[in-house]
Structure formats: structure tokens, C-alpha cells
Design an enzyme around this catalytic site. Structure first.
Site, PDB file in Angstrom:
ATOM      1  N   GLU A 194      66.946  52.590  52.703  1.00 39.41           N
ATOM      2  CA  GLU A 194      68.155  53.217  52.745  1.00 39.41           C
ATOM      3  C   GLU A 194      68.658  54.539  52.278  1.00 39.41           C
ATOM      4  OE1 GLU A 194      66.669  52.116  49.441  1.00 39.41           O
ATOM      5  OE2 GLU A 194      67.092  50.242  50.401  1.00 39.41           O
ATOM      6  N   ASP A 215      60.653  86.589  77.197  1.00 43.39           N
ATOM      7  CA  ASP A 215      61.130  87.899  78.424  1.00 43.39           C
ATOM      8  C   ASP A 215      59.886  88.936  77.513  1.00 43.39           C
ATOM      9  OD1 ASP A 215      61.671  89.757  79.990  1.00 43.39           O
ATOM     10  OD2 ASP A 215      64.016  89.368  79.267  1.00 43.39           O
ATOM     11  N   ASP A 266      67.607  86.473  75.586  1.00 45.50           N
ATOM     12  CA  ASP A 266      69.449  87.199  75.588  1.00 45.50           C
ATOM     13  C   ASP A 266      70.174  87.402  76.189  1.00 45.50           C
ATOM     14  OD1 ASP A 266      67.975  89.343  76.421  1.00 45.50           O
ATOM     15  OD2 ASP A 266      67.949  90.011  74.383  1.00 45.50           O
ATOM     16  N   ASP A 310      69.237  83.942  80.857  1.00 47.48           N
ATOM     17  CA  ASP A 310      68.711  83.373  80.269  1.00 47.48           C
ATOM     18  C   ASP A 310      69.375  81.833  79.916  1.00 47.48           C
ATOM     19  OD1 ASP A 310      66.791  85.057  80.357  1.00 47.48           O
ATOM     20  OD2 ASP A 310      67.365  86.111  78.822  1.00 47.48           O
ATOM     21  N   ASN A 348      55.408  44.766  51.313  1.00 49.15           N
ATOM     22  CA  ASN A 348      55.464  44.078  49.903  1.00 49.15           C
ATOM     23  C   ASN A 348      56.423  42.561  50.774  1.00 49.15           C
ATOM     24  OD1 ASN A 348      55.493  46.244  48.562  1.00 49.15           O
ATOM     25  ND2 ASN A 348      57.313  46.876  48.645  1.00 49.15           N
ATOM     26  N   ASN A 366      62.899  48.846  43.394  1.00 49.37           N
ATOM     27  CA  ASN A 366      63.323  49.420  44.624  1.00 49.37           C
ATOM     28  C   ASN A 366      64.126  50.633  44.352  1.00 49.37           C
ATOM     29  OD1 ASN A 366      63.352  49.936  46.841  1.00 49.37           O
ATOM     30  ND2 ASN A 366      65.573  49.797  46.985  1.00 49.37           N
ATOM     31  N   ASP A 403      63.380  54.479  45.498  1.00 51.94           N
ATOM     32  CA  ASP A 403      63.748  55.737  45.878  1.00 51.94           C
ATOM     33  C   ASP A 403      64.245  56.340  45.550  1.00 51.94           C
ATOM     34  OD1 ASP A 403      63.916  53.780  47.413  1.00 51.94           O
ATOM     35  OD2 ASP A 403      66.366  53.280  47.166  1.00 51.94           O
TER      36      ASP A 403
END
Length: 913
Positions: A346, A388, A656, A660, A724, A749, A753
Site C-alpha cells: 500500500e 548537437d 534546442d 531537433d 511472509n 504491517n 510501512d
């Protein structure tokens, strides 16, 4: 500024940075048939058609403007009434919608369902814990994004696009009639969002069309409308309407927001802005404006759905086993739901976005602005950089070094003709023109205002590679002055100037011309040829067809010395596994000389005309063997980039110019500079505020650091969750009670987290950023299967210790068993990130950053405190015997040692990315 004020600034920037970028993306998401008249409301289509067919004077009157433009006060009043020139889709989203978007992801939705189920099954504690997980994930994302909005807007201005507008100045008499007493104040650059209907805008090659406009005057104006119509070829536009056109898009005198000028120049009047444009009508019908899913996005989704599918298979099995073996089906159901939560990554959206946003913030400090966050991953994966020559390898400060006749002798006449050409052209003035115009003494010598008057011009385009102006000298005759690339100029010449005489341009003379220019090229000078012809004054309009039967009069040669930083930057890029290839429209001899000066090995040169003759397979071989590609057209550049990508490279392209833009779009990562033309900045993923390869090298390293930190979380989550499940499955089969209560599993959990929030701030080993890092979902799957079961080994060891050593082998002792596994499970899960964050020995050869170390210690301390402290009974835990902690230390140490050994085996067999 506080880092949390910036952390998601670049995330928002990826959504708001470039209005034109957003426009093109939205257009590309539409089916091409929606770009027809029927795709927009009939009133808008009818209005555009009517404005295209009406007399220009009538249209100007309707808009309350004139050919001299609006005043600033008038424009401000109109803008106050109709709003800025922005489509609704681009406005900042309201807070409630932003909060919803922060919440809306598959993992939060799943957790919400589980929280609701827990509440209605009267497991209030579980509902509170799951709800806390949802709120935490949502608020972290929402608060950081909202607080960074101000910083994002400031960054947005750094790459804003502007339009050249004619505004008029009123006389001192405020009551004077505006059309009679106003006078043009000259063109001024203003942000595109400030445009209003009635503004007079000047367009030239490389400009994005900033609004829906009517063409007032045009010279060889070609506009690319492919994003709106699907037609690949540019369309020529004229001041006159095409009476037979049935669609607004087919009208020859209308240009539209979101399209761009390919070549030529024009003056246009703005008809509509913002939501009232053709584009704005289309944009309101689009619900999504993202690009095609990238390899990185697809990879993250692949891992996420792998875990979700795994959960969909394993959770019912866990439910059935516990239901049959324990006999308590409601408890088994809640436990299975808790396992599903544990398998759900999550925090993945938040971790990924946080890591990318932090990387973007750090890049902005290095003068690298990220328009699209996913581009950071491609930055780190890039192994070929196409760039370039001018302004990247060189100083971008071009100086006029020589002006010679056809035979290489100094000639003031050639400089004078070149000056006239550069002075009178109104199209895209490049660095060469600016270098010529720095010779102010020529203007004084020629007495321009007295002796010359502009008649017409033939703008530059990338097919002809030349441009011409026509001037009248003392009203006696017209002179067409043409300058451009040598081959293209010579192709239009039949004679050469030799002193006061002109002689035929035969084969011998042509060889002499090429010999002189080759000598100049070998000195590192860029040569531009100059030609002219005299024309009777009766002709008033000129076209490309008039660029014929010219007389070659000489050359102007420019010097653009290499940057001092180029050589070390190229060396650094090479050391970091990035191969540099030079793609230029310039002469191959000049390019090769510059490459030698900066230490770039020249491994063969390929020219544009040669590429035109190659099929795809031949080109695929050529791009691997050669480093210099010269005299290229825009199509050549795009083909080279696509060919490199087809060979399996992650390709960056730095450019630029308007030429291009196709290659920028074709590359995995388009890189441009803030001084680039609009279409190049719009096409790029990353904007450099400093045009330097050294800045680029720093950006590559930062991109790799960002990618490495994301990979840590994804690997850790996948392998830990995978292990797990096996542990729960085994425990469910053999234990007479649940190995852990649903509430305990959820709390574990949640703490786990929280411990991962600091991952974006972690250090990265130097060895991890020394080579390109390419996303490989299959590697994640292999890593998960390889390392996941290791944690199961020590979970089972914990089961045995709790069962046989601490005699927690009956239902009345299940709290002791569950407390023991709760602590081991949380500590091993928290420890795993330190084991897999580096291929080296953790804590000894490589240490995590302070925030991650602090968060790890805090969560581990909480994990021990919960069963040992006053909250133990609330979570149905109990205090553990002191000698349990000796076993805990032994298990953790053994876990670290075995993981390290397996990691070395994994590296030898599969490598470590």
C-alpha cells in the site's frame, strides 16, 4: 525552503510545468478523427469558419482591435473579463479533488474495503489500524503536494513559453480616437497565458501557436497540425481564406493553439484563447492526459499485480486452512484479510512518488528541471547520449572569424552582403546571424536607412538549408541575397564572383571552391556561403523558385571554440557508462575537429545523404560503429535515435532547435535548454537551465540514485511479502491457534510501512551509480523468489523456539507465541532493507543515511516496547521472558549472515543492479 515544501513540487511540476507540453499530450491522447470539426461544439466551429471568411477589417472591428494591436490597458481589461489563456484542464485542481486523487489507488481502496468489513464484524481495533494506514498514506501525499504548490509555480516560470506581441501606445490625449491616435510600440515578449483576443502576434519558425488565430500576413508559413489532424506533412497557411474548406482545420488562414510553425513567418490576430479555442473544446472532453505507459510504469504495475494475484490465490488458501483446522471461521476470515493487507504494497505509490519527487527537487538545485517525473528513471538508465555540437560541446558564443571571397581572400563586400541578409530577415535568427550583426560598423558604412529598403524574403527551412532577402538599392534595382549551407548555395549558383568579373561555375571552379572551404573547415571554422543576383525592380513578390542562377560571391566563416568543461564532462560520462554520439547538421570536418579538441574519439563519420540511402538494418549497424553523424536533416536525427533504441539502448537526445523536435520525441528522454525554441522545450522531458554536459552528468548520477532507492523498496516489499505468506501458510497448518491475531498482523504491517518512509532520503553506494540502471521487472520477480523464503526459514525457527523452548504450545499460551513472532517478524522485516539496500556488507562497508537509520531504530524499539510496555494488553500481547532476547539476537544475527551469503551467491550468478 523546507524540503517538505519542495518534496512534491516537481511532482506537481510534471503536471503543470509546461502548458504547451500538456496541450500536446492531450492532443496525442485523442483519436485523430476527433480533430475534425465535428469534435467541437457547432457554435465554435461555425464562429471560426465565419471569422476565416470575413474581411480582415471586419474581424478586427469585431475584436475591437487594429493592425497596431491592443494597448496594455485594453488587454488587461479583456483578460480580467475572460480570464488567462489557459484551458480548464490545466488549472490547479481544487483541494477536495486533490485529496480524492491522493486517496484513489488500488491499495487504498482495498484497505478501505477491509476496514469496512472489520468494522461490521465488530473488530473495531482492526478497523482503526487499517483506517490509520489509509489516512497516513493519503495525508502524506496530499499535504506534501499542497505545501509544495507555491514552489512548483516558481519552477514553472523558469521554463515558461512566451509570445511576441505587438502592443500599441496611446497618444497623450486620452480622449483621442484610438485607431487614429495610437502608434505601434513594437513587439514585446509576454507569457502566453497573458494573450487575449485582439492581440497581434508575430510568428516564426520554431514557435508554438499560442491561441486560435487568423493569419494577417504570411511568408512561406508552414504549420504542423499533425497532433490535431493526423496529417504528417506541414500545411501552408495564407492570409486569404480557402472558400471551399468545410472544416475550420482546413481553412488556409486559421492557425490553432497546440500546433507549431515549421518554417516561414507570419503576423496573426488572436481570435480566441483558453477554453474558447478549438483545442480548449477538445481538452474538456479528455479525462486523462498522460503519455503512453513507460517501461518503468509498466514494470511497477507488473510487480504490484504480481503481489495482488499472489494474494488472490494464497489468501483463500490461508482462510480455508485456518477455518478447518481452528474451527473459528469468523476469526479465520479476519486473519485471511489481515494477510491480504500484509501482501498489499500500500505504500508503493507514496514511496515511488516521494522518491521521484525528491530526486527532481535535488536535480532542480543542479539547474535541471524535470517536466515528467518518470523521466528521472530514464535519466539513470540512459547509456547513449546523442547531442548537437554547437552550444553543447562548444561555447555557444560564435564569433565571425573570416569573411572571404570565393578564393579565400579577405573581402568586405561579402561581409556587407551577409549583413544585409541577417539584418533584414524576420524569421528565426540564429547564433550565426547574431555574430554577423555584431559588426555595427557595416551598418554605418552601408547607410541602410538611406540606401536600402526591404522588398521581400524567402524564409529558411531545413530542406533547402538556406534563406534569402530581397532589398532595393536606391530604388534602382533589386538584390536577392542568399546565404546558407555550402552545398545548397552552390546548387543554386551558375557563376562565381572573381574581382569585378563573374565567371562560370564549371567543374574546375567547383573543385577550387570545395578546396578553399575544406581548408577553412579543417581549421575548425564553420563555413556559410553567400550568393546574390540582381533583379529588375518591376518584380514585387518572390519565392523559392527565384533562388536560381545565383552568383557565388564568397563565404563567412565562424569560430565556436570548445567549452573548457566539455572534455572532463565527456570523460565523466564515459566513466559512468554513457556513450556520447554527435548528431549535427553542420559540416563533418568542423565537427570532427571539435570532437578531437574535446577528446571525443572519432570512430567514423556518417553523413545525412548516406543515411537517406540506408535501410533500417544497415542503419542499425551504422549507429553502433560510428560516433559522428553530420549534415543531418530532422528526419535523419529521428531515424538515428529510433535505430539506437531498436538496438536495445536507452537513448537521451539533447537539442534546442525546431529541427531537433522529432528526435526529442523519439528518444527515451528528451533534453533541452531554457533558451531553446518553444517546440523543442515542449517536446523535452527535462530542461537544463545551464547548457553544459557537466550538469547533464550530475543529472545522470542523481537519476541513478533515485532509481536505486525506488528499487530498494520494491525489492524489499516483494521479497518480504512473498516470504511472509509461506510462513503464515506453514504456521496455519501445524499450529492449533492462529500464529498472530489479525490486529497484531495489521499493527506490524503499519509499523513496517512507517519505517520505509525514509527510503527516499537514503544514501546510495558509488558503485550503484557507476553504470546505467535499467528497469527489469523479471529481475524483481527473480529477486522475490530468491530472497523471500529466507525470512520464512527464521520464522519457522521462531515457531520452533516458541513451541519447544518457551512451551507456548497450547491455546492458553498463544499470547506468548504471538508476541514472540510479532517481535521477530517486525525486526526481520525492518532489517531486510539494510540487507538489500546495497550489494556490500551492511553497516560495515555501507551504512544507510541518518533518517533511515533513525526510523529503523525507532520502529524496532516500538516493536519491542509494545509487548513489554503498558499497551500490551490492548493488542493482546504479553511480556516476553528476558532470555527470549538472547534467542532474538541469535535469530537476527543468523538472518543477517545467511542473507549476506545468499546475496553474494546471487550477485555472482545474476549480478546486482
Amino acid at each position: 525552503m523546507n524540503i517538505f515544501n519542495q518534496l512534491f513540487g516537481l511532482f506537481l511540476k510534471s503536471r503543470h510545468t509546461s502548458n504547451l507540453f500538456r496541450r500536446r499530450v492531450i492532443l496525442e491522447s485523442l483519436p485523430k478523427e476527433e480533430g475534425r470539426a465535428g469534435a467541437v461544439p457547432d457554435p465554435l466551429s461555425r464562429q471560426l469558419l465565419q471569422q476565416a471568411r470575413d474581411d480582415l477589417s471586419s474581424v478586427l472591428a469585431q475584436l475591437n482591435t487594429s493592425k497596431e494591436g491592443l494597448t496594455d490597458d485594453e488587454a488587461d481589461a479583456i483578460r480580467a473579463n475572460i480570464g488567462p489563456n489557459e484551458v480548464e484542464h490545466e488549472k490547479p485542481i481544487p483541494g477536495w479533488l486533490h485529496l480524492w486523487l491522493s486517496y484513489k489507488n488500488p491499495f487504498n481502496l482495498l484497505l478501505t474495503v477491509l476496514a469496512v468489513v472489520s468494522y461490521f464484524t465488530e473488530d473495531i481495533k482492526a478497523a482503526i489500524v487499517i483506517g490509520s494506514m489509509v489516512v497516513l498514506s493519503t495525508l502524506i501525499r496530499f499535504v506534501q503536494e499542497r505545501r509544495s504548490n507555491q514552489a512548483a509555480q516558481a519552477l514553472k516560470e523558469l521554463v515558461s513559453n512566451k509570445a511576441s506581441v505587438i502592443r500599441c501606445a496611446l497618444s497623450d490625449d486620452d480622449d483621442a480616437a484610438r485607431p487614429l491616435e495610437s502608434s505601434p510600440a513594437g513587439p514585446k515578449e509576454i507569457p502566453i497565458k497573458q494573450l487575449v483576443p485582439g492581440d497581434i502576434v508575430l510568428l516564426s519558425a520554431g514557435d508554438m501557436i499560442p491561441a486560435d488565430c487568423r493569419v494577417m500576413s504570411a511568408k512561406d508559413l508552414f504549420v504542423s497540425q499533425s497532433a490535431m489532424t493526423g496529417e504528417s506533412l506541414p500545411v501552408e497557411k495564407f492570409p486569404d481564406a480557402n472558400g471551399s474548406a468545410g472544416s475550420a482545420l482546413e481553412m488556409a488562414n486559421l492557425v490553432f493553439m497546440g500546433t507549431n510553425v515549421v518554417s516561414g513567418a507570419a503576423t496573426v490576430v488572436v481570435l480566441a484563447t483558453g477554453n474558447n479555442t478549438y483545442f480548449g473544446a477538445l481538452a474538456t472532453r479528455v479525462t486523462a492526459s498522460t503519455r503512453e505507459t513507460t517501461a518503468f510504469q509498466a514494470g511497477v504495475n507488473k510487480v504490484s499485480w504480481l503481489l495482488i494475484r499472489f494474494a488472490l490465490v494464497m489468501v483463500p488458501i490461508v482462510f480455508m486452512i485456518n477455518g478447518f483446522t481452528k474451527g473459528d471461521w469468523p476469526e479465520a476470515f479476519l486473519f485471511a484479510l489481515s494477510v491480504a493487507v500484509g501482501l498489499t504494497p500500500e505504500m508503493l505509490p507514496m514511496i515511488v512518488t516521494s522518491t521521484l519527487a525528491k530526486g527532481a527537487v535535488l536535480l532542480s538545485r543542479k539547474k535541471v528541471i524535470v517536466k515528467r517525473l518518470d523521466a528521472i528513471q530514464n535519466f539513470g538508465a540512459m547509456n547513449v547520449l546523442c547531442t548537437d555540437k554547437t552550444g553543447t560541446l562548444t561555447q555557444d558564443k560564435i564569433a565571425l572569424a573570416r569573411h572571404t571571397d570565393v578564393f579565400g581572400h579577405e573581402s568586405e563586400e561579402v561581409l556587407e552582403f551577409a549583413y544585409l541578409n541577417s539584418f533584414y530577415q524576420t524569421g528565426l535568427k540564429n547564433l550565426l546571424d547574431r555574430a554577423v550583426l555584431e559588426h555595427f560598423e557595416v551598418a554605418k558604412e552601408l547607410q541602410l536607412s538611406k540606401n536600402y529598403k526591404k522588398i521581400d524574403e524567402i524564409p529558411f527551412d531545413f530542406q533547402r538549408r538556406r534563406m534569402s532577402v530581397v532589398v532595393s538599392e536606391r530604388d534602382d534595382h533589386h538584390e536577392l541575397i542568399c546565404k546558407g549551407a555550402l552545398e545548397e548555395i552552390v546548387a543554386a549558383c551558375t557563376r562565381v564572383r572573381d574581382g569585378e568579373q563573374t565567371v562560370a561555375l564549371d567543374a574546375a571552379m567547383l573543385e577550387r571552391v570545395y578546396r578553399v572551404t575544406r581548408d577553412l573547415n579543417e581549421e575548425g571554422l564553420r563555413v556559410v556561403a553567400v550568393a546574390m543576383k540582381e533583379i529588375p525592380p518591376s518584380q514585387v513578390a518572390y519565392s523559392v523558385a527565384d533562388e536560381s542562377d545565383l552568383t557565388l560571391i564568397g563565404y563567412i566563416a565562424f569560430l565556436d571554440p570548445p567549452k573548457e568543461s566539455t572534455a572532463p564532462a565527456l570523460k565523466a560520462l564515459a566513466e559512468n557508462g554513457v556513450t556520447v554520439k554527435v548528431l549535427t547538421g553542420d559540416n563533418e570536418l568542423v565537427t570532427a575537429e571539435v570532437c578531437r579538441q574535446v577528446g571525443l574519439a572519432v570512430q567514423g563519420i556518417v553523413l545525412g545523404p548516406q543515411i537517406d540511402l540506408m535501410d533500417d538494418s544497415t542503419l542499425a549497424e551504422a549507429v553502433e560503429r560510428h560516433t559522428i553523424f553530420a549534415k543531418l536533416s530532422p528526419l535523419n536525427k529521428e531515424r538515428i535515435v529510433r535505430s539506437l533504441r531498436g538496438n536495445g539502448h536507452v537513448v537521451g537526445f539533447m537539442g534546442d532547435g525546431i529541427n531537433d523536435a522529432p528526435a526529442l520525441r523519439a528518444a527515451d528522454i528528451g533534453i533541452s535548454v531554457d533558451s531553446a525554441v518553444d517546440i523543442a522545450k515542449e517536446a523535452a522531458d527535462i530542461i537544463l537551465l545551464e547548457r553544459s554536459l557537466m550538469v547533464l552528468e550530475e543529472g545522470v548520477i542523481e537519476g541513478r540514485k533515485t532509481f536505486s532507492n525506488m528499487l530498494k523498496y520494491i525489492r524489499m516489499t516483494a521479497s518480504s511479502n512473498f516470504g511472509n505468506v509461506f510462513s503464515v501458510l506453514i504456521a496455519s497448518v501445524f499450529l492449533p491457534f492462529l500464529p498472530m491475531l489479525p490486529l497484531q498482523l495489521l499493527v506490524q504491517n503499519l509499523l513496517y510501512d512507517i519505517s520505509q518512509i525514509a527510503i527516499p532520503f537514503d544514501n546510495v553506494d558509488a558503485t550503484m551509480v557507476a553504470r546505467p540502471l535499467k528497469w527489469n521487472p523479471d529481475d524483481i520477480r527473480r529477486f522475490m523468489i530468491f530472497f523471500g523464503p529466507i525470512s520464512s526459514i527464521f520464522d519457522i525457527t521462531t515457531f520452533l523456539v516458541m513451541w519447544y523452548v518457551f512451551k507456548a504450545n497450547a491455546a492458553e499460551h498463544q499470547m506468548l507465541f504471538q508476541s514472540g513472532w510479532f517481535v521477530v517478524g517486525l525486526l526481520t522485516q525492518t532489517l531486510i532493507v539494510h540487507m538489500i539496500r546495497t550489494p556490500r556488507i551492511p553497516f560495515i562497508e555501507s551504512r544507510a543515511a541518518g533518517p533511515l537509520m533513525a526510523m529503523t531504530l525507532l520502529i524496532m524499539a516500538l516493536g519491542v516496547f509494545l509487548p513489554m510496555g503498558p499497551l500490551a494488553s490492548y493488542f493482546k500481547l504479553q511480556a516476553l521472558p528476558l532470555h527470549y532476547f538472547a534467542w532474538l539476537a541469535a535469530i537476527l544475527l543468523s538472518y543477517a549472515m545467511l542473507t549476506t551469503l545468499m546475496k553474494r551467491h546471487y550477485i555472482r550468478r545474476f549480478g546486482w543492479q
